[in-house]
Scaffold this active site. Structure first.
Site, short mmCIF file in Angstrom:
data_model
loop_
_atom_site.label_atom_id
_atom_site.label_comp_id
_atom_site.label_asym_id
_atom_site.label_seq_id
_atom_site.Cartn_x
_atom_site.Cartn_y
_atom_site.Cartn_z
CE LYS B 81 -4.04 1.91 2.45
NZ LYS B 81 -4.94 1.77 3.63
CB SER B 156 -8.08 3.78 2.53
OG SER B 156 -7.28 3.09 3.47
CB SER B 180 -8.52 1.01 5.45
OG SER B 180 -9.27 2.20 5.46
#
Ligand SMILES: [Mg+2]
Ligand SMILES: [Zn+2]
EC number: 6.3.5.7
Lengths: 98, 498, 504
Positions: B81, B156, B180
């Site tokens: 990420k 997210s 997330s």
């Protein structure tokens, strides 16, 4: 309860250093009002004799010994600088306190 | 059809590399080729580090040739990420304000991955500063859900979960502030774990809400998640909130899945209005399955959970309003308005205005409001009290049960754009995941079927007490095995080929 | 500065108003590393060579508390007679400033590590005044900006600024007094004495060199006036960064006069930040902010609470050195000097040299005599501090030893000291080189005495006649003949003996 005004939003934007456009002020005033209205329920517990939790884990006294560790090189430190001069970060004129 | 290598699990890849059946370079190339083939459609990646990945893979192969012992995930590709700093590789956090920023240091998680010879393919898309549940808030455009590219992959960490579901990588790293990791896992039919707060170092993980943020593993199987969990977890002296205790035996738990004799809680507050019928149906079936596997089901009442979302939307914005103050256009990242006519103060305001997207601004404003004098006690202060009440509800619950289960999200993946300008509707996506972040304990999401009405994945959430992350894997592995047996194949087999 | 400020005379101001002061002192700790990262705090490094992701506020970086910083804070708290918190947190003070990389300062808010203490300070005349301490808390320093393109390196008129973050994150302890009331006309003197006492205390604790001229200790002077007899405080002004003892006193004095002028003219004081100017001794208004500062403090989530155990606190207490005031009182008694004399010693900066000279073997009276006499004079003439003179306490002690043995008399000793100060070597080397030795050869002395008597028959007669005081003239003659190297007392004895007179 809340009723956030455009002026309040403008004040918040100054505190948060956001140069919001007029239409954004309007838009955020409405949205913040909605959100605050929805989350204001938490104040139901305001009077309760409950200690607030700031940290999810009950840790205390996490410290490091006073020993020097290597710093970045000045090249690394300044590698992301939008502008630099004399191995320093170059920024526009500062208006703040003298 | 696509290369069979990309369908392998991380555990299988590691075994084949260790035995010499595959080289790390072959594995890496297969995944890079897959990214090349499908990422234009999926847009899971913000940056693919082709050269870096191949160099890491070559090093693994050389190690093996020299007869050195390889770690359990050596040579396995991973999608990171874009919230973790990577020395020499761009890190944007999905924001324009950090466009082009190349960090001079590695996050602790990055360091641990490199030390374990996990091959980092690149950086994945995300909602800007991890604020969102759909990855639509990325400054670099949305990511598509591999199950239906017109739908959101969750957020997210939508990039990480989409990369897994699209077989671009067998492993990924996410971060979970309010769901997330788990919510994207749920809507993409993958596995995601939010470890106990403090279990994985936050050093070098760009902060959204410091007291809630937690990095964790994403994978397609429970065992793969456990293997990755073990690599990234552990005490870090650079993070004051890092737990200084041995990492729970998650891999062992994942290899020995069982719910026999376990007490499993079902919380009254995790259903009702706003829950999709198919989600509830699959959840109820999961509970039945747990019973069949030998678990005892216990009904629980956690009244404070009803206030969790409200408390979250005060605490997270408050902390983020402060954490994001450093993005001022003076030391790194974007600078706007430096034309000789503006002061440093003005340049900061112009830069932040230009560099942050609407959701980030909204939360900064909200947090600034909640912390400002006159409002602190009613909002931030009360939210912190709610946090205490939620922790107490969990404590009480865990006196009666070993784990709690719930749907991970109230609905399946919604269409891109549907909730884009309705923040309150968007925030509901995290209804079931948020209490865990507030209390700091551990949770997992794993697939439990497709909702009949839309044929989209549904996630089952398992919640364990703090520092009992191993229970997630023990239960998760048992449930996963039972479902795969029932379905005859892993759920992702049913995803359309891209 | 072109603005002029109306003032009333200090006496008139004090006739109508009582000053109330609050002093906030920031001390940079002398730890090896910064408060929240391992970067060095060494002075004089090239710009941005002592920075890391943490103190540059890079995305993702996290703070970790310096244990020595906390220990120093506890030491300071205990020395200030404070209570030490059993549990306290850091807080974020949110405001934007280019010097501050995170745009919040990691500080403490409503949970300071030390609170509720006091510091007794001594005024010029030896009187003691108790200053109550509100709190002492931990925080971090900012970076340094250089303003380029303006006339004098000031912000005003500069085209841009350059930032060096080497100082960013250096540990600070902020010490805040409770309102100081009842000092009356002595308020400025109290302010100065307090800052000086605090500086001595910090040095004695070994937690910082507290050199004000280096910015290691900085003082904000908050001042308000209330009409005599009133008990409600007036609006205060906050004069920032007053960086010498003398300036602290002058700033307080100036603000008393300025406030009095405003108030007696029927005006009101605006609560504002003011800046002190060394050159004029005056203060001017800082930039007026459109809206009140709202720091939005909240507990720092990246740091866990600090909970000093009682055992640890007591351990630190037991290890504290003797504190300056206690030590000064002890020394004053040991040396048998008055309060005023002691104050003079302090003002001259002679305390430590005298103590060191005594430690090197001198008796207290002699050590004091030399440092407050000959050496103070010499320092004064050359514009140096006593500890900058080219003579060590050990050398002064050696001179007193030579005097005690009778090898030198006072006059010769002065010449020895003069020689040492001039760089001629150690006292013994100066004695050798200059041939400075008391003449103790009785034969030579006797001859000189006889010569003096023979050469001054009239004086000799007076002495024979009982006027013993006249012997001084003959002693002088003998001293002259021996170029000062005789022991004057012995000379006098010999003269009286020769003339058959009994002394006393
Ligand atoms: Mg302060
Ligand atoms: Zn540093």
């Amino acid at each position: 309860m809340p009723g956030i005004t455009r002026e309040e939003v403008a004040h918040l934007a100054r505190l948060a250093r956001l140069e919001l456009k007029p239409e954004e002020l309007e838009h955020f005033a409405g949205q913040l009002d909605d959100i605050i209205g929805a989350v204001a329920r938490v104040s139901e517990v305001a009077d309760q004799d409950v200690p607030p939790t700031s940290h999810p884990l009950p840790l205390t006294n996490v410290m490091r010994p006073d020993e020097v560790r290597p710093s970045l090189t000045p090249e690394q430190a300044l590698s992301g600088a939008p502008a630099q001069e004399q191995q320093r970060f170059k920024v526009p004129q500062i208006l703040g306190e003298e | 059809m696509s290369d069979p290598i990309i369908k392998l699990t991380a555990a299988e890849i590691a075994a084949k590399i260790a035995s010499g059946e595959l080289t790390a370079v072959e594995v890496t190339e297969a995944h890079l080729a897959r990214i090349e083939a499908v990422d234009e459609k999926v847009h899971a990646f913000l940056h693919v580090d082709r050269e870096g990945a191949l160099a890491q893979a070559r090093a693994v192969d050389e190690k093996r040739e020299r007869g050195e012992k390889l770690g359990p995930l050596a040579g396995v590709p991973l999608a990171l990420k874009d919230i973790f700093t990577t020395e020499g590789v761009p890190t944007t956090v999905g924001s324009k304000i950090l466009e082009g920023w190349i960090p001079p240091y590695d996050a602790t998680v990055t360091k641990k991955l490199k030390a374990a010879d996990v091959v980092i393919l690149g950086k994945t898309n995300m909602d800007e500063f991890a604020m969102g549940s759909s990855t639509e808030n990325s400054a670099y455009g949305p990511t598509g859900n591999p199950w239906d590219l017109t739908r959101i992959p969750g957020g997210s960490g939508g990039g990480s979960s989409a990369a897994l579901a699209a077989f671009q990588a067998p492993l990924a790293i996410g971060t979970d502030t309010g769901g997330s990791i788990r919510q994207p896992a749920a809507v993409t039919g993958t596995v995601g774990v939010k470890p106990t707060y403090g279990g994985v170092s936050r050093y070098g993980m760009v902060a959204f809400s410091s007291s809630l943020d937690q990095g964790g593993p994403c994978a397609r199987t429970v065992l793969d998640a456990a293997l990755l969990h073990e690599v990234i977890a552990g005490h870090d002296p650079m993070d004051s909130t890092s737990i200084d205790a041995p990492v729970p035996a998650v891999v062992e738990a994942a290899r020995n899945g069982s719910v026999e004799g376990m007490r499993v809680g079902v919380v009254k507050q995790f259903r009702g209005e706003g829950y999709q019928a198919g989600v509830i149906q699959r959840f109820d079936e999961s509970v039945e399955l747990l019973k069949e596997l030998g678990a005892e089901i216990v009904e629980l009442d956690c009244p404070s959970f009803d206030l969790a979302l409200s408390a979250y939307y005060l605490i997270a914005p408050s902390e983020c309003s402060s954490n994001l103050a450093r993005f001022d256009g003076l030391r790194y990242g974007l600078r706007t308005g430096d034309d000789g006519g503006h002061s440093a103060e003005e340049v900061t305001s112009l830069t932040r205005e230009a560099g942050f997207g609407p959701e980030v601004k909204r939360r900064i404003m909200l947090g600034t409001y909640a912390l400002s004098s006159g409002y602190y006690d009613a909002y931030y202060g009360s939210a912190q009290k709610v946090r205490t009440l939620i922790t107490r509800d969990f404590e009480k619950a865990f006196e009666q049960v070993d784990v709690i289960v719930s749907p991970t999200t109230p609905t399946t993946a919604f269409p891109i754009g549907e909730r884009a300008d309705d923040p309150m509707a968007m925030y509901l996506a995290d209804l079931c995941t948020i209490p865990t972040n507030l209390a700091g304990n551990a949770a997992m999401s794993l697939p439990c079927g497709l909702a009949p009405e839309d044929n989209l994945p549904v996630g089952l959430q398992i919640i364990a007490p703090a520092m009992k992350d191993d229970r997630l894997y023990k239960v998760g592995a048992a449930v996963e095995a039972a479902f795969v047996e029932k379905w005859g194949h892993p759920l992702l087999e049913e995803a359309p080929s891209l | 500065m072109t603005t002029t400020t109306d003032l009333v005379s200090y006496e008139d101001a004090l006739a109508s108003y009582d000053p109330v002061m609050g002093l906030e002192v920031h001390v940079e700790l002398g730890t090896k590393t910064k408060m929240f990262c391992g970067c060095s705090t060494a002075l004089g490094a090239d710009p941005n060579t002592q920075t890391c992701p943490v103190c540059l506020g890079l995305p993702g970086a996290l703070p970790v508390v310096n244990a020595t910083g906390v220990e120093s804070a506890v030491k300071i708290g205990l020395a200030l007679n404070c209570e030490i918190a059993e549990w306290c947190r850091f807080a974020r003070k949110n405001y934007f400033y280019p010097d501050m990389p995170k745009n919040f300062q990691t500080s403490q808010y409503d949970e300071p590590i030390a609170f509720n203490g006091y510091l007794d300070v001594q005024l010029e005349d030896g009187e003691t005044f108790r200053v109550e301490i509100e709190r002492a808390h931990m925080e971090e320093d900012t970076g340094k900006s250089t303003h380029v393109g303006g006339a004098t390196g000031r912000i005003h008129g500069a085209s841009h600024s350059l930032l060096d973050y080497n100082r960013a994150g250096i540990p600070l302890i902020e010490i805040v007094t409770k309102p100081i009331v009842g000092a009356g006309e002595r308020a400025p003197e109290v302010a100065r004495a307090y800052v000086r006492e605090l500086r001595e205390l910090i040095r004695a604790l070994g937690v910082s060199e507290a050199r004000m001229e280096m910015g290691q200790m900085r003082c904000d002077v908050n001042l308000s006036l209330m009409p005599k007899g009133a008990d409600k405080f007036g609006t205060r002004s906050e004069t920032k960064n007053v960086n010498s003892l003398r300036s602290v006193e002058r700033a307080a004095r100036f603000e008393i006069q300025r406030h009095a002028a405003v108030l007696s003219g029927g005006g009101t004081i605006v609560q504002e930040t003011r800046h002190f100017h060394e050159d004029t001794g005056s203060t001017t208004s800082g930039r007026v902010k459109e809206e009140a500062e709202d720091y939005r403090y909240f507990p720092e989530p990246d740091l866990v609470p600090v909970a000093p155990s009682r055992e640890w606190v007591e351990e630190i207490r037991a290890g504290l050195p003797e504190l300056p005031l206690v030590r000064r009182n002890r020394l004053r008694e040991e040396w048998g000097v008055s309060g005023t004399d002691m104050q003079a010693i302090l003002n001259a900066g002679a305390l430590e040299p005298i103590v060191a000279t005594i430690e090197a073997g001198a008796d207290a009276a002699s050590a004091r005599k030399w440092w407050m006499g000959e050496l103070a004079r010499s320092a004064n003439e050359s514009g140096k501090a006593l500890d900058e003179l080219a003579i060590t306490p050990a050398q002064v002690a050696r001179v007193t030893e030579l005097v005690a043995k009778g090898d030198l008399n006072d006059k010769l000793a002065r010449q020895v000291i003069e020689g040492v100060l001039a760089g001629e070597g150690t006292p013994d080397e100066v004695v050798d080189k200059r041939g400075l030795k008391v003449v103790s050869d009785e034969g030579a002395l006797t001859a000189a005495v006889e010569e003096a008597i023979a050469g001054n028959p009239a004086i000799a007669d007076k002495i024979r006649g009982g006027k013993v005081a006249a012997a001084g003239a003959l002693v002088g003659a003998v001293m002259k003949a021996t170029r000062g190297q005789a022991d004057a007392a012995r000379v006098k004895e010999l003269i009286l003996q020769k003339l058959g007179v009994e002394e006393g």
